[in-house]
Write a protein that holds these residues in place. Sequence first.
Motif, PDB file in Angstrom:
ATOM      1  N   TRP A  25       0.791  -1.239   0.000  1.00 56.90           N
ATOM      2  CA  TRP A  25       0.000   0.000   0.000  1.00 56.90           C
ATOM      3  C   TRP A  25       0.825   1.292   0.000  1.00 56.90           C
ATOM      4  CZ3 TRP A  25      -4.202   1.671  -1.879  1.00 56.90           C
ATOM      5  CH2 TRP A  25      -4.653   2.949  -1.540  1.00 56.90           C
ATOM      6  N   PRO A  26       1.889   1.398   0.847  1.00 56.46           N
ATOM      7  CA  PRO A  26       2.657   2.660   0.830  1.00 56.46           C
ATOM      8  C   PRO A  26       3.196   2.976  -0.567  1.00 56.46           C
ATOM      9  CG  PRO A  26       3.267   1.325   2.732  1.00 56.46           C
ATOM     10  CD  PRO A  26       2.375   0.454   1.874  1.00 56.46           C
ATOM     11  N   ASN A  27       3.670   1.953  -1.279  1.00 60.45           N
ATOM     12  CA  ASN A  27       4.184   2.145  -2.633  1.00 60.45           C
ATOM     13  C   ASN A  27       3.060   2.532  -3.605  1.00 60.45           C
ATOM     14  OD1 ASN A  27       4.918   0.275  -5.395  1.00 60.45           O
ATOM     15  ND2 ASN A  27       6.415   1.799  -4.742  1.00 60.45           N
ATOM     16  N   ILE A  28       1.929   1.853  -3.493  1.00 59.77           N
ATOM     17  CA  ILE A  28       0.791   2.147  -4.376  1.00 59.77           C
ATOM     18  C   ILE A  28       0.351   3.595  -4.186  1.00 59.77           C
ATOM     19  CG2 ILE A  28      -1.667   1.625  -4.808  1.00 59.77           C
ATOM     20  CD1 ILE A  28      -1.067  -1.322  -4.150  1.00 59.77           C
ATOM     21  N   ASP A  29       0.214   3.987  -2.938  1.00 55.35           N
ATOM     22  CA  ASP A  29      -0.278   5.330  -2.619  1.00 55.35           C
ATOM     23  C   ASP A  29       0.702   6.400  -3.100  1.00 55.35           C
ATOM     24  OD1 ASP A  29      -2.335   6.849  -1.468  1.00 55.35           O
ATOM     25  OD2 ASP A  29      -1.074   7.246   0.273  1.00 55.35           O
ATOM     26  N   LYS A  30       1.993   6.158  -2.866  1.00 56.38           N
ATOM     27  CA  LYS A  30       3.027   7.145  -3.237  1.00 56.38           C
ATOM     28  C   LYS A  30       3.097   7.292  -4.758  1.00 56.38           C
ATOM     29  CE  LYS A  30       8.052   7.302  -3.215  1.00 56.38           C
ATOM     30  NZ  LYS A  30       8.539   6.198  -3.986  1.00 56.38           N
ATOM     31  N   VAL A  31       3.151   6.163  -5.479  1.00 52.01           N
ATOM     32  CA  VAL A  31       3.287   6.222  -6.946  1.00 52.01           C
ATOM     33  C   VAL A  31       2.041   6.865  -7.581  1.00 52.01           C
ATOM     34  CG1 VAL A  31       3.603   4.862  -9.057  1.00 52.01           C
ATOM     35  CG2 VAL A  31       4.926   4.302  -7.013  1.00 52.01           C
ATOM     36  N   CYS A  32       0.856   6.526  -7.070  1.00 52.20           N
ATOM     37  CA  CYS A  32      -0.374   7.126  -7.614  1.00 52.20           C
ATOM     38  C   CYS A  32      -0.368   8.637  -7.460  1.00 52.20           C
ATOM     39  CB  CYS A  32      -1.608   6.597  -6.892  1.00 52.20           C
ATOM     40  SG  CYS A  32      -2.131   5.032  -7.511  1.00 52.20           S
ATOM     41  N   ALA A 120      -7.448  -2.970  -6.142  1.00 52.31           N
ATOM     42  CA  ALA A 120      -5.994  -3.129  -6.318  1.00 52.31           C
ATOM     43  C   ALA A 120      -5.648  -4.601  -6.567  1.00 52.31           C
ATOM     44  CB  ALA A 120      -5.253  -2.605  -5.090  1.00 52.31           C
ATOM     45  N   PHE A 121      -5.077  -4.870  -7.731  1.00 52.10           N
ATOM     46  CA  PHE A 121      -4.703  -6.237  -8.122  1.00 52.10           C
ATOM     47  C   PHE A 121      -3.226  -6.275  -8.507  1.00 52.10           C
ATOM     48  CE2 PHE A 121      -9.185  -6.799 -10.252  1.00 52.10           C
ATOM     49  CZ  PHE A 121      -9.784  -6.880  -9.007  1.00 52.10           C
ATOM     50  N   CYS A 162      -3.695   3.490 -11.974  1.00 53.19           N
ATOM     51  CA  CYS A 162      -2.239   3.564 -12.037  1.00 53.19           C
ATOM     52  C   CYS A 162      -1.690   2.136 -12.036  1.00 53.19           C
ATOM     53  CB  CYS A 162      -1.734   4.355 -10.824  1.00 53.19           C
ATOM     54  SG  CYS A 162       0.023   4.683 -10.865  1.00 53.19           S
ATOM     55  N   ASN A 163      -0.774   1.864 -12.941  1.00 50.08           N
ATOM     56  CA  ASN A 163      -0.118   0.552 -13.045  1.00 50.08           C
ATOM     57  C   ASN A 163       1.375   0.756 -12.841  1.00 50.08           C
ATOM     58  OD1 ASN A 163      -2.609  -0.438 -13.842  1.00 50.08           O
ATOM     59  ND2 ASN A 163      -2.076  -0.613 -16.007  1.00 50.08           N
ATOM     60  N   ASN A 164       1.979  -0.076 -12.005  1.00 47.02           N
ATOM     61  CA  ASN A 164       3.415   0.083 -11.747  1.00 47.02           C
ATOM     62  C   ASN A 164       4.067  -1.271 -11.481  1.00 47.02           C
ATOM     63  OD1 ASN A 164       5.646   1.233  -9.312  1.00 47.02           O
ATOM     64  ND2 ASN A 164       5.614   2.017 -11.387  1.00 47.02           N
ATOM     65  N   SER A 165       5.229  -1.479 -12.093  1.00 46.91           N
ATOM     66  CA  SER A 165       5.921  -2.762 -11.945  1.00 46.91           C
ATOM     67  C   SER A 165       6.248  -3.057 -10.492  1.00 46.91           C
ATOM     68  CB  SER A 165       7.210  -2.763 -12.762  1.00 46.91           C
ATOM     69  OG  SER A 165       6.880  -2.908 -14.120  1.00 46.91           O
ATOM     70  N   THR A 166       6.167  -4.330 -10.155  1.00 49.33           N
ATOM     71  CA  THR A 166       6.546  -4.772  -8.815  1.00 49.33           C
ATOM     72  C   THR A 166       7.230  -6.130  -8.953  1.00 49.33           C
ATOM     73  OG1 THR A 166       5.719  -5.100  -6.562  1.00 49.33           O
ATOM     74  CG2 THR A 166       4.253  -5.800  -8.322  1.00 49.33           C
ATOM     75  N   GLU A 167       7.590  -6.732  -7.803  1.00 51.53           N
ATOM     76  CA  GLU A 167       8.315  -8.008  -7.858  1.00 51.53           C
ATOM     77  C   GLU A 167       7.561  -9.068  -7.088  1.00 51.53           C
ATOM     78  OE1 GLU A 167      12.009  -7.002  -6.038  1.00 51.53           O
ATOM     79  OE2 GLU A 167      12.569  -5.654  -7.689  1.00 51.53           O
ATOM     80  N   ARG A 168       7.780 -10.316  -7.486  1.00 49.55           N
ATOM     81  CA  ARG A 168       7.263 -11.486  -6.770  1.00 49.55           C
ATOM     82  C   ARG A 168       8.368 -12.537  -6.821  1.00 49.55           C
ATOM     83  NH1 ARG A 168       1.687 -10.754  -5.021  1.00 49.55           N
ATOM     84  NH2 ARG A 168       2.535  -8.812  -4.246  1.00 49.55           N
ATOM     85  N   GLU A 169       8.775 -13.007  -5.639  1.00 48.05           N
ATOM     86  CA  GLU A 169       9.838 -14.011  -5.584  1.00 48.05           C
ATOM     87  C   GLU A 169       9.551 -15.212  -6.478  1.00 48.05           C
ATOM     88  OE1 GLU A 169      11.112 -15.679  -1.723  1.00 48.05           O
ATOM     89  OE2 GLU A 169      11.547 -13.548  -1.251  1.00 48.05           O
TER      90      GLU A 169
END
Length: 258
Positions: A25-32, A120-121, A162-169
Amino acid sequence: TVLPETVNISEDFGTGSQAKSHPLWPNIDKVCTEQLRYAREGVGEGGNGWQIFADEGEMKMYKREEEVNGMVMDPLKACHVVKGVTAREMCHYFFMPEYRNDWETTLEECTILEKISSDAFVFLQTHKRVWPASQRDALFWSHMRKITDGLEEGTHDSWVVCNNSTEREEYPPNSGKCIRIFLTVILVCQTVIEKKPDNSPITRDDLTCKITYCSVVNPGGWAPASALRAIYKREYPKFLKRYTGYVIDQCKDKPIMF
Ligand code: 16C
């Protein structure tokens, strides 16, 4: 203005309320927030590096030529104005995965890795291969929200995706046949409603949707600059025309959704 019968999917949709306890959430909120501020900045009159590359009626597309270690990463900013739909409708069809295959022509497969909340997906998408380059995939979170701050005068409501790249192990980049691309995208929509002198209920004829779409795609691996720029130049106008046409078509016989 009298609003007609509206459709409400869920009371807290777009508030992020269910997502607020999630680690992303912190990343989603900041980037948006950052992306919205960036989308609201004008393209200026040439002076700040934005060059127009597509100009078809109301649709205008601008790019800034940028390369990082020889890799093209041109930011794109597009503006469009369409009639007959709301900001929420424009964002709804962009956000909801069940429609993506109808309008996203470069898509091969779209998997939902996580439903953080109703708004949010996390997605893993594979895109069509462009010969002779390797196939690309993208892993990103996507969030849709209603905007209440700083609305332009005359705006009835505003929604963004807003769409932003993220990571998944479990899905490391470049581990299979695909090269991972990295993207930051925002679709900002504003509804403008034509004032009715007689206070009669508004219809789709009274609606205008102002759109700003910004994107930066890092192709993930080197590809010739001229080929990439040729793909952008062809694919972005194709996407925005097709997408907006699709939403108009989907909405025309449905009740207005605010
Ligand atoms: O924002 C858009 N779509 C969203 C939902 O899918 C989401 C996804 C964005 C991914 C965009 C990158 C797609 C790369 C596909 C590879 C090239 C396909 C060309 C196929 C030709 C048959 O935010 C709408 C996105 C509109 C995309 C326009 C095309 C952008 C080209 C980027 C090229 C990247 C590197 C290609 C390496 C060969």
